[in-house]
Design an enzyme around this catalytic site. Sequence first.
Site, short mmCIF file in Angstrom:
data_model
loop_
_atom_site.label_atom_id
_atom_site.label_comp_id
_atom_site.label_asym_id
_atom_site.label_seq_id
_atom_site.Cartn_x
_atom_site.Cartn_y
_atom_site.Cartn_z
N ARG A 114 -45.62 111.66 19.18
CA ARG A 114 -44.51 112.93 19.75
C ARG A 114 -43.76 113.26 21.47
O ARG A 114 -42.50 113.22 21.32
CB ARG A 114 -44.47 113.47 18.60
CG ARG A 114 -44.04 113.90 17.44
CD ARG A 114 -44.48 114.50 16.73
NE ARG A 114 -45.85 114.11 16.06
CZ ARG A 114 -46.52 113.29 15.68
NH1 ARG A 114 -46.33 113.04 14.87
NH2 ARG A 114 -48.35 113.43 15.46
N THR A 115 -44.68 113.08 21.86
CA THR A 115 -44.39 114.11 22.78
C THR A 115 -44.40 113.48 24.11
O THR A 115 -43.65 113.45 24.80
CB THR A 115 -46.19 115.45 23.75
OG1 THR A 115 -46.55 116.08 22.60
CG2 THR A 115 -45.26 115.95 24.35
N LYS B 44 -62.13 104.83 37.25
CA LYS B 44 -62.77 104.85 38.20
C LYS B 44 -63.27 105.66 39.00
O LYS B 44 -64.35 106.06 39.81
CB LYS B 44 -61.65 103.41 39.15
CG LYS B 44 -61.44 102.49 39.10
CD LYS B 44 -60.74 101.60 39.71
CE LYS B 44 -59.84 100.77 39.54
NZ LYS B 44 -59.27 100.34 40.59
N ARG C 103 -50.63 114.48 29.93
CA ARG C 103 -51.77 115.53 28.95
C ARG C 103 -52.86 114.97 29.23
O ARG C 103 -52.98 114.04 29.79
CB ARG C 103 -51.18 114.34 27.71
CG ARG C 103 -52.03 115.31 26.15
CD ARG C 103 -51.80 114.83 24.64
NE ARG C 103 -50.88 115.57 24.50
CZ ARG C 103 -49.98 115.64 23.73
NH1 ARG C 103 -50.55 114.68 22.49
NH2 ARG C 103 -49.81 116.13 22.93
N HIS D 59 -49.89 123.66 25.04
CA HIS D 59 -48.75 122.53 24.71
C HIS D 59 -47.61 123.20 24.75
O HIS D 59 -46.46 123.46 23.35
CB HIS D 59 -49.30 121.99 23.53
CG HIS D 59 -48.55 120.75 23.16
ND1 HIS D 59 -47.60 120.89 23.54
CD2 HIS D 59 -48.89 119.64 22.36
CE1 HIS D 59 -46.84 119.40 23.19
NE2 HIS D 59 -47.73 118.98 22.07
N1 ASP Z 1 -49.60 116.99 18.58
C1 ASP Z 1 -50.60 118.38 18.53
C2 ASP Z 1 -51.08 118.64 20.35
O1 ASP Z 1 -51.62 117.45 20.87
C3 ASP Z 1 -51.02 119.00 17.73
C4 ASP Z 1 -52.57 118.67 17.43
O2 ASP Z 1 -52.50 117.26 17.66
O3 ASP Z 1 -52.89 118.70 16.01
O4 ASP Z 1 -51.71 119.78 20.37
N1 CP Z 2 -46.95 118.07 18.62
C1 CP Z 2 -47.23 117.06 19.27
O1 CP Z 2 -48.01 116.81 20.45
O2 CP Z 2 -47.85 115.14 18.57
P1 CP Z 2 -48.28 114.05 19.69
O3 CP Z 2 -49.71 114.64 19.44
O4 CP Z 2 -48.02 113.12 18.58
O5 CP Z 2 -47.56 113.93 21.12
#
Ligand code: ASP
Ligand code: CP
Length: 322
Positions: A56-57, A86, A107, A135
């Site tokens: 999603r993100t 590396k 991320r 987040h």
């Molecule tokens: N997608 C969210 C996160 O990356 C929640 C999860 O992974 O459970 O924090």
């Molecule tokens: N909600 C969320 O962060 O989903 P992803 O980990 O898939 O990005």
Amino acid sequence: MRLETKHVLSVAQFDRRFLLALFDRADEFAALPPREIAPVARGAIMATLFYEPSTRTRLSFEAAMTRLGGSVISAEYAASTSSAAKGESIEDTARVVAGYADLVVIRHPVAGSVARAASVVDIPVINAGDGANEHPTQALIDLYTIWRECGRIDGLTIALVGDLRFGRAARSLARLLTQTVGTKLYLVAPPVTRMDALLVEELRSAGLQVEETGDLEAIAPELDVLYQTRIQRERFSDPEEYAAACGRFVIDERLMQALARHAIVLHPLPRVGEIDPAIDSDPRAAYFRQARNGVPLRMALIEWVLAPHPVGMLSTNGHRHA
Ligand code: ASP
Ligand code: CP
């Protein structure tokens, strides 16, 4: 005129006025047919650096940037395919990427690493999740979804359920809820994934009415929002501890019967068993609508981040990284 670099690192930087303006703007984007969206990011490049998995993100940030007329360059498996493999530091990677892009979304598994990257560059850096810390953009989506679904952000009874120790989405949302008024917050977690006492204290001193409980069924009828989360397996060093936390609170048809008719169920996703798919067709199951809200909300955020802003004029609560 000196301009502000608008990083997005923590929900602590947002105040209520900013949030409501952002939600209004996201609603405008959500209502527009794609062809009518002004290409405010035309000519700009967003880099996405993801050192941890994401659906999603990353994709909704990239969709949002594309909808705004901008372009995207991506290190989708940055841990293995960028020069981090590396041994390059996050600071050096950020310095280099800042020469290629106008905005970077990161991320990373290590708490604080996105802030470290932001400290060495003068392009906006957005935290897409740093370890078990924060987040922030997920929390913005969550509160935006609450605003859309419940018609307000104040005077609600909300339960955060599941992994409140390692779950960065729940931790960020809890912090963001301190910008609301008259919120009652239940924390419902197995013993090994309870929220740390320091954060609970921070929430209480910011004015939230917080109560910890292990009895989800008992509080279910009171709830306006039930926010379920995944137990964050990747953060556990002891598999037995992980197993002990799993399966304790599952949202199923029985639990839905206890929930009020107007209540909603949210989850940042992905889910791995903590919500029975049998409830997906219940209109109160709002988690896929919540995921969809990620695009307009992130469009509004990107527009704000890219817009030139003179120093001292930020509409957030004064968090600065000039
Ligand atoms: N997608 C969210 C996160 O990356 C929640 C999860 O992974 O459970 O924090
Ligand atoms: N909600 C969320 O962060 O989903 P992803 O980990 O898939 O990005």
